[in-house]
Motif scaffolding. Structure first.
Motif, PDB file in Angstrom:
ATOM      1  N   PRO A 269      49.971  39.892  45.728  1.00 45.16           N
ATOM      2  CA  PRO A 269      50.132  38.789  44.663  1.00 45.16           C
ATOM      3  C   PRO A 269      49.015  38.585  43.907  1.00 45.16           C
ATOM      4  O   PRO A 269      49.106  38.122  42.712  1.00 45.16           O
ATOM      5  CB  PRO A 269      50.659  37.726  45.506  1.00 45.16           C
ATOM      6  CG  PRO A 269      50.209  38.025  46.761  1.00 45.16           C
ATOM      7  CD  PRO A 269      50.063  39.715  47.106  1.00 45.16           C
ATOM      8  N   LYS A 270      47.651  38.490  44.581  1.00 47.05           N
ATOM      9  CA  LYS A 270      46.498  38.342  44.041  1.00 47.05           C
ATOM     10  C   LYS A 270      45.909  39.449  43.548  1.00 47.05           C
ATOM     11  O   LYS A 270      45.677  40.368  44.407  1.00 47.05           O
ATOM     12  CB  LYS A 270      45.443  37.372  44.747  1.00 47.05           C
ATOM     13  CG  LYS A 270      45.874  36.060  45.200  1.00 47.05           C
ATOM     14  CD  LYS A 270      44.707  35.252  46.036  1.00 47.05           C
ATOM     15  CE  LYS A 270      45.357  33.756  46.259  1.00 47.05           C
ATOM     16  NZ  LYS A 270      44.252  33.031  47.083  1.00 47.05           N
ATOM     17  N   PRO A 271      45.407  39.609  42.258  1.00 48.72           N
ATOM     18  CA  PRO A 271      44.939  41.076  41.663  1.00 48.72           C
ATOM     19  C   PRO A 271      43.652  41.196  42.436  1.00 48.72           C
ATOM     20  O   PRO A 271      42.677  40.529  42.697  1.00 48.72           O
ATOM     21  CB  PRO A 271      44.639  40.757  40.141  1.00 48.72           C
ATOM     22  CG  PRO A 271      45.534  39.559  39.839  1.00 48.72           C
ATOM     23  CD  PRO A 271      45.659  38.664  41.015  1.00 48.72           C
ATOM     24  N   LYS A 272      43.587  42.689  42.816  1.00 50.83           N
ATOM     25  CA  LYS A 272      42.468  43.073  43.587  1.00 50.83           C
ATOM     26  C   LYS A 272      41.961  44.269  42.666  1.00 50.83           C
ATOM     27  O   LYS A 272      42.472  44.899  41.968  1.00 50.83           O
ATOM     28  CB  LYS A 272      42.751  43.985  44.956  1.00 50.83           C
ATOM     29  CG  LYS A 272      43.469  42.808  45.734  1.00 50.83           C
ATOM     30  CD  LYS A 272      42.199  42.038  46.438  1.00 50.83           C
ATOM     31  CE  LYS A 272      42.825  40.956  47.714  1.00 50.83           C
ATOM     32  NZ  LYS A 272      41.761  40.164  48.032  1.00 50.83           N
ATOM     33  N   PRO A 273      40.480  44.495  42.595  1.00 49.71           N
ATOM     34  CA  PRO A 273      39.904  45.376  41.671  1.00 49.71           C
ATOM     35  C   PRO A 273      40.568  46.802  42.167  1.00 49.71           C
ATOM     36  O   PRO A 273      40.742  46.938  43.372  1.00 49.71           O
ATOM     37  CB  PRO A 273      38.443  45.305  41.792  1.00 49.71           C
ATOM     38  CG  PRO A 273      38.217  43.953  42.289  1.00 49.71           C
ATOM     39  CD  PRO A 273      39.493  43.671  42.980  1.00 49.71           C
TER      40      PRO A 273
END
Length: 421
Positions: A269-273
Motif C-alpha cells: 500500500p505504501k510505494p516501494k522503490p
C-alpha cells in the motif's frame, strides 16, 4: 618506398666498392644523385601475384676516362613479378620478387656530341645494362621487406575489452585473379580463460557480392562470426538496476506496477522503490538480411521491491523474455562499432510471481519502455569496446562504407557484413 628510404640508400651505396661487383669501366668517383620520385604501376597476374613496373630516373656522375666530369641522365623502368605466397614459418602472406629486369628508356650525357654515337651506343648502353640491374633490382626486394612487414599484425591476438581476444589465421595461399587478390581467413575467438568460441559457419567459404565500387577493397564478416565475438560480452549484458530514475521514465516504484497488476497495490500500500535484474541466459545471436541486422537476446527480467536497512529486496515476479535489437554498424579506426535500438519484443511469459496471477500482456508497454530507456543504453555502452578488424597492409578502415548484404555460403544462403574502402 617512402618508409624504406630505399632510393636514398641506393644512391649512397652506388659509389661504394662492393665485394664481387666490378666498377664501371671508364668512370671513376661514381655517384648517383637527383633520383626521381618513382611512378609505380601494378597489375594482377592471375594465379601468381602482382606485376610491378617502377618508372624512375637519376643522374650518374663521375670522372670519365677522358679526364673530365661526366654526367649521365638515365630514365628507366624496373619490372618484376611479385609472387604472393604463404610463409611456412609464420603462416602469413608474403610477396617474393621474381624476374627483375631494367629497361632503359633514355640516356643523355654531357659528352661532346661528336663522340655520342660511338661512346653512348657501345659504352654507355652496354655498361648500364650490366650495372643497373645489380643496382636497382635490390631496391624491389628491399621495398617488399617493408610491404611484408605490414602483414605481421594480421594473426596477432587483438583484445576485446578484458574478456577475450580475436585473431585472424590465413586458411590457404591467397588467390590472385585478374582484378583482385582474395585472402581467406579463419577468425579465432578466444575467451580470457583460454576457451575458443567456434563460429557456427567455421570453414565455410563466403562468395563476394558482385556489385561493388571498382577499385575498392572489401571485407566480409559473417553474422555467425559476429555472434561468436558477442559471446565474449554475454556476461556484460547482465545488468542490475538499483536507481530506478531512468532516462525519460518517471520514478519507478511499486505504484508504477500497480497500474498493471492490482495485486501489487494490495501487497504494498505504501510505494516501494523497484529494483530490476536482467539476465541473458543464451548466447547473443546476430542475424542479417540485406539492409537490416538484428541482435537476438533471450533471458529473464526479474522485478523486486526494495527494502530499507540493507535488507534484501523481495522478488515480485520473474519474466522470461526474448527481444531483438536493431544494429547500426560503423567503423572507427580498426574496430567495428555497433549501436542498437529496440526492434521488437518477441515473447514475454511469466516464470514465477509472488503477487499472484496477472496478464503478462498488460506489461508489454511497460517492458518495452524499460528496455529502451534503461537496458539498451547499457548494452550500447558495453558495445563501445568495438570488435577488432584484420590488419591488411595498414588498410585505413576509417574510409570504409558498411553495408549489410546477403551472400551465398556454399549451397545455403547466409548473411554477412560488407565493408568497402
Amino acid at each position: 618506398m617512402d618508409e624504406s628510404h630505399i632510393l636514398e640508400k641506393m644512391a649512397a651505396e652506388a659509389g661504394k666498392k662492393r665485394p664481387g661487383v666490378k666498377p664501371i669501366k671508364g668512370i671513376t668517383n661514381l655517384k648517383v644523385k637527383d633520383v626521381q620520385l618513382p611512378v609505380i604501376t601494378l597489375s594482377f597476374v592471375p594465379g601468381v601475384g602482382i606485376f610491378q613496373c617502377v618508372s624512375t630516373g637519376m643522374t650518374i656522375t663521375g670522372k670519365s676516362f677522358m679526364g673530365g666530369n661526366m654526367e649521365i641522365i638515365v630514365v628507366l623502368n624496373i619490372t618484376a613479378t611479385n609472387r604472393l605466397l604463404q610463409d611456412e614459418e609464420t603462416g602469413l602472406p608474403t610477396f617474393k620478387s621474381e624476374g627483375c629486369e631494367v629497361i632503359l628508356v633514355s640516356v643523355k650525357t654531357n659528352l661532346p656530341s661528336n663522340m655520342l654515337p660511338k661512346v653512348v651506343n657501345k659504352f654507355l648502353y652496354s655498361t648500364l645494362h650490366k650495372v643497373l640491374p645489380g643496382l636497382m633490382c635490390p631496391a624491389i626486394d628491399a621495398v617488399l621487406v617493408y610491404v611484408n612487414r605490414k602483414w605481421a599484425n594480421l594473426s596477432a591476438p587483438m583484445p576485446v575489452g578484458q574478456v577475450g581476444t580475436v585473431k585472424y589465421v590465413l586458411t590457404s595461399i591467397p588467390t590472385t585473379t585478374a582484378s583482385y587478390i582474395q585472402v581467406d581467413l579463419n577468425p579465432v575467438v578466444q575467451q580470457q580463460e583460454g576457451n575458443t568460441i567456434e563460429p557456427a559457419d567455421a570453414g565455410e567459404p563466403l562468395e563476394f557480392p558482385e556489385d561493388y565500387a571498382k577499385g575498392s577493397s572489401r571485407l566480409l564478416l559473417s553474422a555467425a562470426f559476429l555472434t561468436a565475438e558477442l559471446a565474449l560480452l554475454q556476461k556484460s549484458f547482465d545488468v542490475n538496476f538499483q536507481d530506478m530514475v531512468i532516462g525519460k521514465l518517471p520514478s519507478q516504484t511499486t505504484e508504477t506496477l500497480a497500474g498493471f497488476i492490482p495485486e501489487v497495490a494490495e501487497a504494498y500500500p505504501k510505494p516501494k522503490p523497484l529494483v530490476a535484474q536482467i539476465r541473458i541466459n543464451k548466447p547473443p545471436t546476430v542475424t542479417a538480411k540485406t539492409g537490416k541486422s538484428l541482435l537476438h537476446l533471450h533471458g529473464t527480467l526479474q522485478m523486486f521491491a526494495a527494502r530499507r536497512r540493507g535488507r534484501a529486496p523481495v522478488s515480485l515476479f520473474l519474466l522470461e523474455i526474448h527481444f531483438n535489437l536493431r544494429i547500426q554498424y560503423s567503423v572507427r579506426e580498426d574496430r567495428l562499432q555497433m549501436a542498437t535500438s529496440l526492434d521488437r519484443l518477441l515473447s514475454l511469459s511469466r516464470a514465477s510471481s509472488s503477487v499472484g496471477t496477472f496478464n503478462v500482456k498488460e506489461l508489454t508497454g511497460f517492458i518495452k519502455g524499460y528496455l529502451q530507456e534503461a537496458y539498451i543504453p547499457v548494452i550500447n555502452d558495453v558495445l563501445q569496446v568495438g570488435l577488432p578488424l584484420p590488419g591488411f597492409l595498414d588498410m585505413n578502415y576509417n574510409l570504409a562504407e558498411v553495408d549489410i548484404v546477403e551472400v551465398r555460403k556454399g549451397r545455403p544462403r547466409g548473411s554477412t557484413l560488407s565493408a568497402s574502402e
